[in-house]
Write an enzyme that holds these catalytic residues in place. Structure first.
Site, PDB file in Angstrom:
ATOM      1  N   HIS A  89      47.772  31.435  83.061  1.00 36.49           N
ATOM      2  CA  HIS A  89      47.115  30.687  81.987  1.00 36.49           C
ATOM      3  C   HIS A  89      46.002  29.780  82.505  1.00 36.49           C
ATOM      4  O   HIS A  89      46.232  28.583  82.697  1.00 36.49           O
ATOM      5  CB  HIS A  89      48.147  29.810  81.270  1.00 36.49           C
ATOM      6  CG  HIS A  89      49.076  30.567  80.379  1.00 36.49           C
ATOM      7  ND1 HIS A  89      48.801  30.833  79.060  1.00 36.49           N
ATOM      8  CD2 HIS A  89      50.286  31.114  80.619  1.00 36.49           C
ATOM      9  CE1 HIS A  89      49.800  31.512  78.515  1.00 36.49           C
ATOM     10  NE2 HIS A  89      50.728  31.702  79.446  1.00 36.49           N
ATOM     11  N   CYS A 120      47.955  36.177  79.059  1.00 34.50           N
ATOM     12  CA  CYS A 120      49.408  36.263  78.956  1.00 34.50           C
ATOM     13  C   CYS A 120      49.796  37.263  77.874  1.00 34.50           C
ATOM     14  O   CYS A 120      49.551  38.438  78.019  1.00 34.50           O
ATOM     15  CB  CYS A 120      50.011  34.874  78.729  1.00 34.50           C
ATOM     16  SG  CYS A 120      51.785  34.860  78.993  1.00 34.50           S
ATOM     17  N   GLU A 134      43.624  28.592  80.817  1.00 32.29           N
ATOM     18  CA  GLU A 134      43.310  27.575  79.801  1.00 32.29           C
ATOM     19  C   GLU A 134      44.259  26.384  79.896  1.00 32.29           C
ATOM     20  O   GLU A 134      43.973  25.324  79.354  1.00 32.29           O
ATOM     21  CB  GLU A 134      43.340  28.207  78.397  1.00 32.29           C
ATOM     22  CG  GLU A 134      44.702  28.318  77.725  1.00 32.29           C
ATOM     23  CD  GLU A 134      45.630  29.366  78.333  1.00 32.29           C
ATOM     24  OE1 GLU A 134      45.274  29.978  79.363  1.00 32.29           O
ATOM     25  OE2 GLU A 134      46.741  29.553  77.789  1.00 32.29           O
TER      26      GLU A 134
END
Lengths: 1015, 272
Positions: free
Chosen positions: B230, B96, B232
């Site tokens: 994202h 990002c 994660e």
């Protein structure tokens, strides 16, 4: 590097196929959405006015190394891009440049300056960067004036605009703004305020100085300075003996403000109830109805770690971690500058969390707003923004504040009512997390201040912005409200500070910490001084944004992004080193003492000397009158309606702003940063159905969760604020139950926003408004005790009135109840969307004929021009019935018997069914005859749209239905029908159809109302 | 067994470092929160790490273009450290805002010499505003990118306002594709795998109207990788957007494989 000179950088989007000028397109969409104005094209030029000692050559380099993106943007130095025919082959018809007024926080400008320093480290201190936006318009309807356009693009309170109208554009006469040089401030020498004057003059001193002190309070201060002991002590210190200094009076006004010391909640109230004949005195609503029940609960549980005295309440979540929660309002600033006011609201409450115990990490935000109707077309008094603009600005401010700080917005609500036209309510809440023990063994929720601790001011600098915020919010809003009360937050300065403070905490460097909010240093140092018994503050050490501030202004300025921290002398070096690493300003400004006084100096000169006891306990208790008389309302007139018409009524209810989808707005909040979001604001197959409560699992990889929910139903205050408060609490709990909260660990926050309830010439109905407050507090007391739901923190805002054009608009008495609870295993959390066609739908909880002040009642009132009233029975609470049902339902959830659960609230059962269907792309086929037996007065309207409390709409897999029904034994649990594959909701009563509605029609009306722009 | 050390950058408005550290730790690495200034002032050295991660966030508030100012801090303040790190064959990821940083500083799509010359950019989403919504990603199975080995499709959230991948010279897109650098794109989850279309997919399947639906790219070496979405944020099944509707065994989320790939790469290629 050379002399300081001015440079003007301009940046525009390049003309590349497949690339749009998205800034311009957004303006176009806003004009269409908010004002129904269609323009052909809008383009935007970003401007950077730079004042610096860089050379011409260096400035050339900065174009593409800093200000413009070399791939997608075109940058120019000291040239007007509007004249660039490659970029703009046709001259614009209207051009408007907007920039900040001098002294207003310009975050992009600050970032530009930082960027300049990265490339050219020799850039000197006097360098400044100021940003502008130039909007170019083509194809503007002729009846739209450039002035009107400009008024929609900037807020005169904080910004300037330069306009080139159609004629000026033809002559290439482009808008121009000078560099916003801060005007030099004239420092006022310290003064003494003579209080040996008449009562009228005392009031005049208070009013002229925006002190918001009443006569009794002024007289209490006067009396203090008449005491021989005080006079002799002051003589020794070389201070004026018999009168306060300006700094002392300001400091007292801040500390004693309604905002800071909650005088109305602390008042002695004479309460008369004409219905019951009750005639009693209540010595402090806070102590009686909020503190006492929580303390009683605290004696029975071991998880209430810190309540009431700190910046937020702290609960033990497990052996390793504690959670804290706080909500604040930022109503007055948001009325004047929706963007800046709301942003400072959210970053301000984040600091309350950072300032809790020895420092907590903010991990979740909740935002609840109350606005005037977005489609309001009635009379708008001069000086007020249209509610759609307030909405847009507040939303943008909270979005920027939350997103840029890296704190997810996990839950919220938006409520609309015409009476919020004068003052919007902007509630910002934050949840924080702390390790129970720090590496050095100290408990994180206890501050450990000692005399001798060095006082540091950390974060931003002090400026003339934000002077008198606390006292101003304790006054009603008028045309003369000062712009200095408005500020713009700087989330990145604050984020750097949060990173640094939490690192300092873990290193064991922090002994005591609090935020600088209302009242600035006077409040933060003044409050912490109470812990050690004194403080010695040197204003000369305080870093300033600009020279020329008067001493009292430095003391009370509410400039943002600042914490006050106490450090052991031996740790100061390590603390300052850490601050430098994070590029955070940390300055020693004094020390805590046990002298018994809050001493404020400017270098060698003492400017204030206030005994701690007088500062914190000297404010006289208010004596107030309260008188309850039940209000009268016209009854609801039900139109005649067959099943299809009932479907249309549901469709219209779904389109009401209070019920309509807020997806467009909520999507632009980051709700998933920190990677902990289990139950999100949206659920369902298309990710667009509304969730109830938020569930987060804040420790990555672990399955213990926290539940966060809100309840707010101001409508019910029109009938009875007791019912309003009870319903708010039940709604918050019900939402939490819907996701499977652990009912043994729940805590609440009460956040009151009231119209002024003190009887006066301006407020002739003060007694009634105070009685409403009494009743709401009694509901809070009784319901929280019954639910074993302690209030661990709270806040009140008591002057939510606006007088403009001589017309007074008061908000409806509003209680926001926020809840935080434990979730034992997030893998068993339940979402609100129906899961599968064929699943069985149940309504748990009793339905009564309770349509008084319901969303339906208000809609019928609006549609009949007031002929139909809102009267009738307002939802009543039965806490023991509800709680035992909630226990059984959450148990069924932990046994994984429940597929979905959704709260029945605004617009009742029918709206809840529709929302659950949205999440499944399904319909539902229901018969509601079984729900009628609880109340013989119940009719179809009450069954479909009534808002009885304690009800949850549940779906269950057919194979689980037996076990589910058994687990709900003893509770009202009615099977209604099944999730269907049809694009239709059909509801029958004993086989006779009462409502039929097309799902696609319902979805369109639900999604259409608040669709804020393109997409 | 060697345990890879990960430098997860922090400071100045980066805000996803907590979860970025967590996913590397879950994948078996040791992750440190490394303030950028600790590398600039020499307190820490990138050399001592095996992986560098630039997490998401709002570095410098996205002012003057997302990732621009942080990119400059790295480009001017850490130039040789970063170049040496990449040249020594160590993996780098930008997520990002971290991806925006790597693109603006010229590390992505990058070149063989690691010259730090910007060739692409991330423009404002066509919607004109920030959005948080879930998207489905498809990976190029032919790519040599070490981060995406063996991946087909995953579901992850996007959370950005400036994620539209563009270039000044469209022919570069073909070069990058040939070189296997266009690693990941937005895809219609109802389409068959693999989806071949370069046509920009309708909003919101493509949340930002990125060219060729590009969601992330790698450098010529396949070691430096960045993406707007994202991964994660989907480290565990209970963080999915629709997990309550799915019949699943709870455990690791769909995004974890990216981090496992890098950790495995390091354990296979570095002794210490």
């Amino acid at each position: 590097m050379g002399q300081v000179q001015f440079f003007n950088f301009q940046v525009a989007t390049r003309d590349i196929e497949g690339l749009t000028d998205a800034r311009g397109e957004s303006i176009k969409a806003m004009l269409k959405s908010d004002y129904s104005i269609l323009v052909n094209s809008v383009r935007v030029i970003l401007g950077y006015q730079v004042k610096s000692n860089i050379s011409e050559k260096e400035a050339e380099r900065a174009i593409y190394d800093l200000f413009a993106d070399p791939i997608i943007e075109f940058g120019a130095l000291n040239q007007s891009l509007i004249d660039n025919k490659k970029l703009f082959p046709k001259s614009p018809e209207i051009a408007i440049t907007v920039g900040f007024k001098p002294g207003v926080t310009d975050n992009a400008g600050q970032a530009g300056l930082d960027g300049l320093t990265t490339i050219f480290p020799e850039v000197t201190e006097e360098s400044q960067v100021s940003t502008t936006m130039t909007y170019l318009f083509w194809g503007v309807p002729n009846d739209v004036t450039p002035r009107w356009l400009a008024s929609k693009l900037h807020n005169q309170m904080i910004e300037r605009a330069s306009i080139s109208d159609r004629k000026e554009c033809l002559n290439s006469n482009w808008p121009k703004l000078d560099f916003p040089e801060r005007p030099a401030l004239m420092e006022q020498p310290s003064a003494t305020v003579n209080l040996e004057v008449s009562d009228e003059e005392l009031i005049e001193i208070s009013e002229k100085g925006l002190l918001a002190l009443n006569l009794e309070e002024m007289k209490a201060i006067q009396a203090n300075y008449r005491k021989p002991t005080v006079r002799s002590a002051r003589k020794k210190l070389g201070l004026p003996e018999n009168a306060p200094t300006d700094a002392e009076l300001e400091c007292l006004a801040q500390t004693w403000s309604e905002h800071c010391c909650h005088k109305i909640f602390a008042a002695n109230i004479h309460h008369v109830d004409h219905e019951t004949g009750e005639d009693t005195y209540i010595d402090s609503l806070f102590k009686t109805h909020i503190m006492k029940p929580t303390l009683d609960i605290q004696s029975e549980v071991d998880w209430l770690l810190s309540i009431f005295h700190d910046n937020s309440g702290v609960i033990a979540w497990n052996d390793s971690w504690s959670l804290c929660i706080k909500a604040e309002t930022h109503n007055s600033p948001s009325a004047l500058d929706p963007y800046g006011g709301a942003m400072t609201g959210i970053v301000g409450v984040n600091r309350d969390i950072l300032g809790t115990g020895l420092g907590a990490r903010p991990i979740a935000n909740t935002d609840v707003f109350c606005f005037g109707p977005p489609d309001y077309s009635g009379y708008l008094p001069e000086g007020l923004f249209h509610p759609s603009r307030v909405f847009r600005g507040v939303h943008a401010g909270v979005r920027a504040g939350g997103n840029e700080s890296g704190i997810p917005t996990v839950n919220g609500a938006i409520v609309f009512d015409e009476r919020y036209l004068g003052k919007p309510l902007v509630y910002c809440g934050t949840v924080g997390i702390m390790p129970r023990k720090l590496p050095d063994g100290r408990q994180s929720h206890d501050k450990t201040p000692k005399p001798g601790n060095i006082i540091y001011m950390v974060g931003g600098r002090v400026g003339s912005d934000g002077i008198h915020g606390a006292t101003f919010s304790s006054l009603e809003l008028t045309e003369d409200s000062p712009s200095s009360a408005v500020q713009i937050g700087d989330p990145i300065t604050q984020k750097k500070m949060i990173d640094m403070v939490l690192e300092a905490r873990d290193l064991g460097l922090i002994q005591v910490i609090t935020d600088n909010g209302a009242g600035g240093l006077s409040s933060s140092v003044g409050e912490l001084a109470e812990l050690t018994g004194g403080a010695d503050l040197d204003l000369a050490a305080v870093p300033l944004k600009q020279p020329g501030l008067s001493k009292w202004e430095i003391l009370v300025s509410e400039s943002q992004e600042r914490m006050t921290i106490g450090i052991n002398p031996e740790d100061c070096e390590a603390f300052e080193k850490l601050a430098r690493l994070h590029e955070v300003e940390a300055t020693a400004v004094g020390k805590f003492t046990d002298s018994g006084a809050f001493v404020v100096r400017y270098g060698a000169e003492t400017v204030a000397h206030l005994p701690i006891s007088f500062l914190h306990d000297g404010c006289p208790q208010l004596q107030l009158e309260s008188e309850w008389q039940e209000p009268k309302h016209r009854p609801i007139i039900f139109p005649s309606a067959d099943a299809v018409e009932m479907g249309k009524i549901l469709s219209r209810l779904m389109a009401r702003p209070n019920v309509a989808s807020k997806e467009w707005w909520v999507r632009s909040y980051d709700h998933e940063v920190i990677a902990q979001s289990v139950i999100k604001p949206f659920c369902g197959v298309n990710h667009d159905a509304p969730g109830d409560a938020a569930v987060i699992a804040p420790i990555q990889g672990k399955t213990q969760g926290a539940v966060i929910s809100n309840g707010i139903v101001p409508r019910y205050s029109d009938i009875d604020s007791y019912a309003m408060a009870a319903a708010s609490i039940d709604e918050a709990l019900r939402n939490a139950v819907c996701v499977g909260v652990d009912l043994d660990l729940i805590a609440g926050l009460d956040n009151f926003c009231w119209p002024d309830p003190v009887e006066s010439a301006k407020t002739p109905d003060g007694r009634y408004k105070l009685a409403q407050l009494v009743r709401a507090n009694r509901a809070l007391d009784e319901v929280c005790r019954a639910y074993n739901l302690p209030c661990i923190s709270g806040k009140d805002s008591m002057k939510n009135d606006a007088t403009l054009d001589g017309e007074k608009i008061s908000v409806p008495p509003t209680l926001l109840f926020s809840l935080i609870g434990n979730h034992s295993d997030v893998r068993k959390a339940v979402s609100s969307d129906f899961k599968q066609v064929g699943d069985m739908i149940y309504l748990v909880g009793e339905t009564h004929q309770e349509l008084g002040a319901s969303e339906l009642a208000f809609m019928l009132r609006d549609e009949s021009n007031g002929e139909s009233g809102i009267g009738g029975r307002v939802p009543q609470i039965d806490t023991s019935r509800n709680l035992s049902l909630y226990h059984s339902l959450t148990k069924a959830m932990s046994n994984e018997l429940v597929s979905s659960a959704h709260d029945c609230s605004d617009a009742g059962l029918a709206a809840a069914v529709a929302e659950c269907c949205f999440g499944c792309d399904s319909g539902a086929d229901l018969d509601i005859s079984d729900i009628f037996h609880a109340d013989i007065n119940l009719n179809d309207w009450g069954a479909l749209f009534g808002e009885s409390l304690g009800r949850i709409l549940v779906s269950v897999k057919p194979e689980n239905s037996k076990l589910f029904e058994a687990s709900m034994e003893g509770h009202e649990c009615n099977y209604l029908g099944k999730v269907s594959s049809n694009d239709e909701i059909t509801i029958a009563n004993s086989n006779s159809p009462v409502l039929a509605a097309s799902m696609s029609e319902l979805r369109d009306s639900w999604k259409g109302t608040l669709n804020g722009g393109r997409n | 067994m060697m345990i890879p050390r990960v430098a997860v950058l922090s400071g100045f408005g980066i805000n996803c470092e907590t979860e970025t550290m967590a996913v590397f730790e879950m994948a078996g690495a040791k992750a440190d929160r490394v303030h950028v200034n600790r590398l600039v002032n020499g307190e820490l050295n990138l050399e001592d790490y095996h992986i560098m991660a630039v997490p998401g966030g709002f570095s410098f508030g996205d002012h003057l273009g997302s990732g621009r100012l942080m990119g400059n801090r790295l480009r001017f303040g850490l130039r040789e450290q970063v170049r040496n790190f990449v040249k020594s064959g160590k993996p780098v990821i930008g997520i990002c805002n971290g991806f925006q940083v790597l693109v603006k500083m010229g590390l992505l799509p990058g070149d063989d010499d690691v010259s730090l010359t910007q060739t692409a950019s991330l423009a404002l989403n066509d919607s004109g505003h920030y959005e948080n919504r879930w998207a489905t990603l498809e990976f190029d199975s032919q790519s040599h990118c070490i981060w995406t080995k063996g991946m087909t499709r995953i579901r992850v959230p996007v959370r950005h306002g400036e994620g539209k991948f563009v270039t000044a010279d469209k022919s570069l897109l073909d070069d990058w594709r040939e070189a296997g650098q266009l690693v990941v794109k937005y895809v219609d989850p109802s389409s068959e795998y693999p989806s071949s279309s370069d046509e920009v997919l309708p909003y919101p399947i493509s949340p930002n109207q990125s060219w060729r639906n590009i969601a992330g790219v790698c450098d010529p070496s396949g070691l430096v990788f960045g993406l707007m979405p994202h991964p994660e944020a989907n480290h565990s099944t209970w963080l999915g957007a629709t997990w309550t509707r799915e019949d699943i065994e709870h455990g690791e989320g769909e995004g974890m494989i990216i981090f496992r790939n890098a950790v495995n790469y390091v354990t296979e290629n570095f002794d210490n």
